[in-house]
Design a protein around this motif. Structure first.
Motif, PDB file in Angstrom:
ATOM      1  N   LYS A 285      21.267 -28.112  45.191  1.00 16.26           N
ATOM      2  CA  LYS A 285      22.276 -27.086  45.908  1.00 16.26           C
ATOM      3  C   LYS A 285      22.909 -27.756  47.113  1.00 16.26           C
ATOM      4  O   LYS A 285      22.240 -28.429  48.211  1.00 16.26           O
ATOM      5  CB  LYS A 285      21.303 -26.092  46.095  1.00 16.26           C
ATOM      6  N   GLY A 286      24.247 -27.646  47.039  1.00 13.91           N
ATOM      7  CA  GLY A 286      24.858 -27.970  48.117  1.00 13.91           C
ATOM      8  C   GLY A 286      25.288 -29.325  48.178  1.00 13.91           C
ATOM      9  O   GLY A 286      26.026 -29.902  49.099  1.00 13.91           O
ATOM     10  N   ARG A 287      24.814 -30.237  47.330  1.00 12.46           N
ATOM     11  CA  ARG A 287      24.877 -31.487  47.294  1.00 12.46           C
ATOM     12  C   ARG A 287      25.349 -32.387  45.993  1.00 12.46           C
ATOM     13  O   ARG A 287      26.062 -33.195  46.057  1.00 12.46           O
ATOM     14  CB  ARG A 287      23.670 -32.093  47.755  1.00 12.46           C
ATOM     15  N   ALA A 288      25.320 -31.432  45.093  1.00 17.11           N
ATOM     16  CA  ALA A 288      25.683 -32.026  43.649  1.00 17.11           C
ATOM     17  C   ALA A 288      27.015 -31.248  43.309  1.00 17.11           C
ATOM     18  O   ALA A 288      27.213 -30.018  43.515  1.00 17.11           O
ATOM     19  CB  ALA A 288      24.423 -31.855  42.472  1.00 17.11           C
ATOM     20  N   THR A 289      27.664 -31.904  42.630  1.00 17.05           N
ATOM     21  CA  THR A 289      28.871 -31.129  41.827  1.00 17.05           C
ATOM     22  C   THR A 289      28.536 -30.041  41.000  1.00 17.05           C
ATOM     23  O   THR A 289      27.588 -30.014  40.384  1.00 17.05           O
ATOM     24  CB  THR A 289      29.833 -32.133  41.294  1.00 17.05           C
ATOM     25  N   PRO A 290      29.472 -29.065  40.508  1.00 19.07           N
ATOM     26  CA  PRO A 290      28.989 -28.192  39.444  1.00 19.07           C
ATOM     27  C   PRO A 290      28.796 -28.673  38.239  1.00 19.07           C
ATOM     28  O   PRO A 290      28.026 -28.147  37.567  1.00 19.07           O
ATOM     29  CB  PRO A 290      30.355 -27.455  39.726  1.00 19.07           C
ATOM     30  N   ARG A 291      29.078 -29.671  37.830  1.00 18.72           N
ATOM     31  CA  ARG A 291      29.153 -30.174  36.485  1.00 18.72           C
ATOM     32  C   ARG A 291      27.597 -30.570  36.511  1.00 18.72           C
ATOM     33  O   ARG A 291      26.779 -30.430  35.494  1.00 18.72           O
ATOM     34  CB  ARG A 291      29.884 -31.233  36.230  1.00 18.72           C
ATOM     35  N   ALA A 292      27.185 -31.351  37.687  1.00 20.14           N
ATOM     36  CA  ALA A 292      25.587 -31.773  37.843  1.00 20.14           C
ATOM     37  C   ALA A 292      24.860 -30.633  37.811  1.00 20.14           C
ATOM     38  O   ALA A 292      23.735 -30.652  37.181  1.00 20.14           O
ATOM     39  CB  ALA A 292      25.491 -32.734  38.820  1.00 20.14           C
ATOM     40  N   MET A 293      25.265 -29.661  38.521  1.00 18.08           N
ATOM     41  CA  MET A 293      24.314 -28.495  38.832  1.00 18.08           C
ATOM     42  C   MET A 293      24.134 -27.712  37.265  1.00 18.08           C
ATOM     43  O   MET A 293      23.215 -27.168  36.916  1.00 18.08           O
ATOM     44  CB  MET A 293      24.816 -27.385  39.611  1.00 18.08           C
ATOM     45  N   ALA A 294      25.357 -27.844  36.499  1.00 18.86           N
ATOM     46  CA  ALA A 294      24.851 -27.016  35.107  1.00 18.86           C
ATOM     47  C   ALA A 294      23.941 -27.972  34.471  1.00 18.86           C
ATOM     48  O   ALA A 294      23.256 -27.299  33.336  1.00 18.86           O
ATOM     49  CB  ALA A 294      26.337 -27.169  34.476  1.00 18.86           C
ATOM     50  N   LEU A 295      24.361 -29.097  34.383  1.00 20.46           N
ATOM     51  CA  LEU A 295      22.930 -30.177  33.635  1.00 20.46           C
ATOM     52  C   LEU A 295      21.598 -29.670  34.339  1.00 20.46           C
ATOM     53  O   LEU A 295      20.829 -29.503  33.363  1.00 20.46           O
ATOM     54  CB  LEU A 295      23.291 -31.541  33.872  1.00 20.46           C
ATOM     55  N   PHE A 296      21.461 -29.492  35.394  1.00 18.87           N
ATOM     56  CA  PHE A 296      19.992 -29.346  35.994  1.00 18.87           C
ATOM     57  C   PHE A 296      19.729 -27.927  35.505  1.00 18.87           C
ATOM     58  O   PHE A 296      18.373 -27.845  35.228  1.00 18.87           O
ATOM     59  CB  PHE A 296      20.336 -29.416  37.412  1.00 18.87           C
ATOM     60  N   SER A 297      20.688 -26.893  35.617  1.00 22.20           N
ATOM     61  CA  SER A 297      20.180 -25.435  35.055  1.00 22.20           C
ATOM     62  C   SER A 297      19.709 -25.527  33.750  1.00 22.20           C
ATOM     63  O   SER A 297      18.825 -24.930  33.030  1.00 22.20           O
ATOM     64  CB  SER A 297      21.303 -24.590  35.297  1.00 22.20           C
ATOM     65  N   ALA A 298      20.611 -26.384  32.770  1.00 23.79           N
ATOM     66  CA  ALA A 298      20.379 -26.685  31.323  1.00 23.79           C
ATOM     67  C   ALA A 298      18.828 -26.976  31.230  1.00 23.79           C
ATOM     68  O   ALA A 298      18.369 -26.475  30.245  1.00 23.79           O
ATOM     69  CB  ALA A 298      21.356 -27.293  30.750  1.00 23.79           C
ATOM     70  N   HIS A 299      18.459 -28.051  32.146  1.00 26.88           N
ATOM     71  CA  HIS A 299      17.212 -28.617  31.912  1.00 26.88           C
ATOM     72  C   HIS A 299      16.117 -27.536  32.183  1.00 26.88           C
ATOM     73  O   HIS A 299      14.880 -27.378  31.499  1.00 26.88           O
ATOM     74  CB  HIS A 299      17.318 -29.792  32.726  1.00 26.88           C
ATOM     75  N   GLU A 300      16.251 -26.579  33.308  1.00 21.80           N
ATOM     76  CA  GLU A 300      15.393 -25.647  33.478  1.00 21.80           C
ATOM     77  C   GLU A 300      15.422 -24.645  32.275  1.00 21.80           C
ATOM     78  O   GLU A 300      14.302 -24.256  31.884  1.00 21.80           O
ATOM     79  CB  GLU A 300      15.823 -24.823  34.730  1.00 21.80           C
ATOM     80  N   ALA A 301      16.608 -24.285  31.705  1.00 22.08           N
ATOM     81  CA  ALA A 301      16.480 -23.329  30.655  1.00 22.08           C
ATOM     82  C   ALA A 301      15.581 -24.180  29.384  1.00 22.08           C
ATOM     83  O   ALA A 301      14.869 -23.546  28.708  1.00 22.08           O
ATOM     84  CB  ALA A 301      17.719 -23.089  29.988  1.00 22.08           C
ATOM     85  N   ARG A 302      15.819 -25.239  29.241  1.00 20.28           N
ATOM     86  CA  ARG A 302      15.183 -26.083  28.186  1.00 20.28           C
ATOM     87  C   ARG A 302      13.482 -25.907  28.172  1.00 20.28           C
ATOM     88  O   ARG A 302      12.830 -25.591  27.424  1.00 20.28           O
ATOM     89  CB  ARG A 302      15.610 -27.450  28.053  1.00 20.28           C
ATOM     90  N   ALA A 303      13.087 -25.932  29.392  1.00 23.59           N
ATOM     91  CA  ALA A 303      11.733 -26.128  29.880  1.00 23.59           C
ATOM     92  C   ALA A 303      11.177 -24.521  29.858  1.00 23.59           C
ATOM     93  O   ALA A 303      10.249 -24.422  29.152  1.00 23.59           O
ATOM     94  CB  ALA A 303      11.454 -26.653  31.237  1.00 23.59           C
ATOM     95  N   LEU A 304      11.918 -23.671  30.189  1.00 26.79           N
ATOM     96  CA  LEU A 304      11.602 -22.276  30.062  1.00 26.79           C
ATOM     97  C   LEU A 304      11.523 -21.801  28.787  1.00 26.79           C
ATOM     98  O   LEU A 304      10.666 -20.901  28.246  1.00 26.79           O
ATOM     99  CB  LEU A 304      12.217 -21.333  30.973  1.00 26.79           C
ATOM    100  N   SER A 305      12.346 -22.397  27.936  1.00 27.93           N
ATOM    101  CA  SER A 305      12.358 -21.892  26.589  1.00 27.93           C
ATOM    102  C   SER A 305      11.250 -22.296  25.740  1.00 27.93           C
ATOM    103  O   SER A 305      10.739 -21.816  24.696  1.00 27.93           O
ATOM    104  CB  SER A 305      13.664 -22.567  25.823  1.00 27.93           C
ATOM    105  N   THR A 306      10.485 -23.634  26.185  1.00 27.32           N
ATOM    106  CA  THR A 306       9.416 -24.058  25.497  1.00 27.32           C
ATOM    107  C   THR A 306       8.279 -23.439  25.818  1.00 27.32           C
ATOM    108  O   THR A 306       7.365 -23.081  24.858  1.00 27.32           O
ATOM    109  CB  THR A 306       8.916 -25.523  26.061  1.00 27.32           C
ATOM    110  N   VAL A 307       8.002 -22.680  27.086  1.00 29.51           N
ATOM    111  CA  VAL A 307       7.146 -21.897  27.218  1.00 29.51           C
ATOM    112  C   VAL A 307       7.157 -20.511  26.874  1.00 29.51           C
ATOM    113  O   VAL A 307       6.561 -19.314  27.253  1.00 29.51           O
ATOM    114  CB  VAL A 307       6.843 -21.950  28.827  1.00 29.51           C
ATOM    115  N   ARG A 308       8.200 -20.232  26.127  1.00 25.66           N
ATOM    116  CA  ARG A 308       8.763 -18.838  25.563  1.00 25.66           C
ATOM    117  C   ARG A 308       9.135 -18.045  26.627  1.00 25.66           C
ATOM    118  O   ARG A 308       8.981 -16.836  26.523  1.00 25.66           O
ATOM    119  CB  ARG A 308       7.726 -18.445  24.741  1.00 25.66           C
TER     120      ARG A 308
END
Length: 456
Positions: A285-308
């Motif tokens: 946050k505040g240091r990465a570009t929006p494209r990078a932040m989209a990638l990081f958020s997508a990884h969070e979504a992947r992990a949260l999906s795994t735990v349903r």
């Protein structure tokens, strides 16, 4: 005075299946990775077995060497040296305190063959992960090291060569899988990149050099991960995270945390994956570009999906979309070029599959297959397999087997343990339907493909 034989050490050596000579070599390798030198030989090991004492530092290296071989943590006391404090952690397991220590870890890791990993699951312990992440999040940049008296002067041409090599190896990884490039990449990093980091350079060159080195180091970790060398990949990732601290490259550091989350999720360590992905988001946050932040958020979504966690995953996917809508407003580094619409949609189809939402999973997987550039052959293979799994989730067996067959045929050139697992996971999921001729034919194709890979 008669010494008692060291039966504890003998017992653990027998369990590990190492000879005196083999153990001596492992101890020397550990010491070298730690930036130290020990004169351990097979004679030294025999003396320890006969009951002789040992230097505290060497005892730590001995414990680390046997920990790696056994796949579990042992301490000097377990080896018959009760008066010695616990030794250093397993190679690369700790967050290096200094740059020299981090470079020493890289030097040691790059001398290990992928097969030395021995399919070990001795990954970082939970406390070590949390400590490393916290250390990185609160760290201050080291700054470039002062002149070390090296006669070699690094210039921007050297940096450009490293970046070009990273682009080439990344292309090879996407197109053919990590197995095609990991060995030459390991050699290149050890013989060409590490010497540059220990040479002399200006502040401008040094800043660019450490950025390029972190970029190619994370690729070294990723190719190890893709070949199933999870212990090596885990330690490469942590060492690369430490490398980003030198010049305060928070965007690359967050990428490393996201990669660690990806690996943890793949290995079934979903709670750890969630924490690492959230650390990546917070660190960027505040240091990465929006494209990078989209990638990081997508990884969070992947992990949260795994735990349903449907609501949490939905929120993270929304954040990823929101950031991606702003992607063109940032000045992205070249290594982010692969994060396009297809990449984000591909992450989402994994999420919906894991959440059991078959209709959405099929919709997003079809879009991902349509959008993915064929040069990203491994990604395309993943998306096709997720489409097949999603079609099966929807009860469309024939379409699922057809899609999986296309993925298998197109992925024949991939040397990727991860892709193989996608295929074998699907094979297991359709196994209750072996009365179906298409399912039996697919199973035969898989067995032939895996046998050919074993012969290579």
């Amino acid at each position: 005075m008669t010494r008692e034989p060291n039966t504890r050490l003998a017992r653990l050596m027998a369990e590990a299946g190492v000879s005196n000579k083999g153990l001596a070599k492992r101890v020397c390798d550990v010491a070298r990775r730690r930036g130290a030198h020990v004169g351990t030989t097979h004679v030294s090991v025999q003396r320890w077995l006969d009951g002789s004492g040992i230097q505290p530092q060497t005892a730590g290296f001995l414990a680390e060497a046997l920990s790696e071989k056994l796949g579990r943590r042992v301490q000097p006391a377990d080896l018959g040296f009760p008066g010695i404090l616990p030794g250093p952690a397993v190679t690369g397991a700790g967050y290096a305190g200094t740059l020299n220590e981090a470079l020493g870890i890289f030097d040691g890791l790059t001398q290990l063959q992928p097969e030395d990993d021995a399919q070990s699951r001795l990954l970082l312990a939970e406390g070590e992960v949390n400590s490393a992440v916290l250390s990185w999040l609160v760290s201050r940049p080291d700054g470039l090291p002062a002149g070390n008296g090296s006669t070699r002067r690094v210039g921007m041409r050297d940096v450009a060569a490293v970046r070009t090599a990273a682009e080439m190896f990344m292309y090879l990884d996407f197109k053919f899988g990590g197995g095609h490039g990991h060995r030459p990449l390991r050699h290149y990093f050890r013989e060409d990149v590490l010497p540059l980091l220990r040479a002399d350079y200006s502040e401008r060159v040094g800043t660019a050099l450490f950025g390029a080195a972190a970029e190619i180091a994370q690729l070294l970790a990723w190719t190890a991960y893709d070949t199933g060398s999870h212990t090596l990949a885990n330690r490469y990732l942590l060492a690369t995270l430490r490398l980003t601290q030198v010049v305060d490259d928070r965007m690359m550091g967050s990428r490393i945390l996201a990669n660690m989350s990806h690996q943890a999720n793949y290995l079934g360590q979903a709670p750890r994956a969630v924490r690492l992905a959230r650390a990546a988001v917070e660190g960027g946050k505040g240091r990465a570009t929006p494209r990078a932040m989209a990638l990081f958020s997508a990884h969070e979504a992947r992990a949260l999906s795994t735990v349903r966690d449907a609501s949490g995953a939905g929120r993270a996917m929304y954040e990823a979309e929101r950031y991606f809508d702003q992607a063109d407003t940032g000045d992205d580094p070249d290594w982010l070029a692969y994060v396009d619409e297809a990449e984000i949609v591909g992450e989402f189809c994994h999420c919906f599959r894991d959440l059991g939402e078959g209709r959405k999973a099929v919709e997003f997987a079809q879009r991902a297959v349509e959008l993915t550039d064929p040069k990203y052959a491994r990604t395309l293979g993943f998306c096709r397999m997720v489409l097949a799994q999603s079609q099966l989730l929807n009860g469309d067996l024939d379409a699922a087997v057809h899609t999986a067959t296309l993925a298998l045929e197109a992925g024949e050139a991939l040397q990727s343990t991860r892709f193989q697992r996608y295929v074998t996971d699907f094979q297991r999921e359709v196994s209750p339907h072996t009365a179906n001729p298409a399912v039996r034919e697919f199973g035969d194709r898989v067995r032939v493909a895996l046998a050919e890979l074993d012969d290579e």
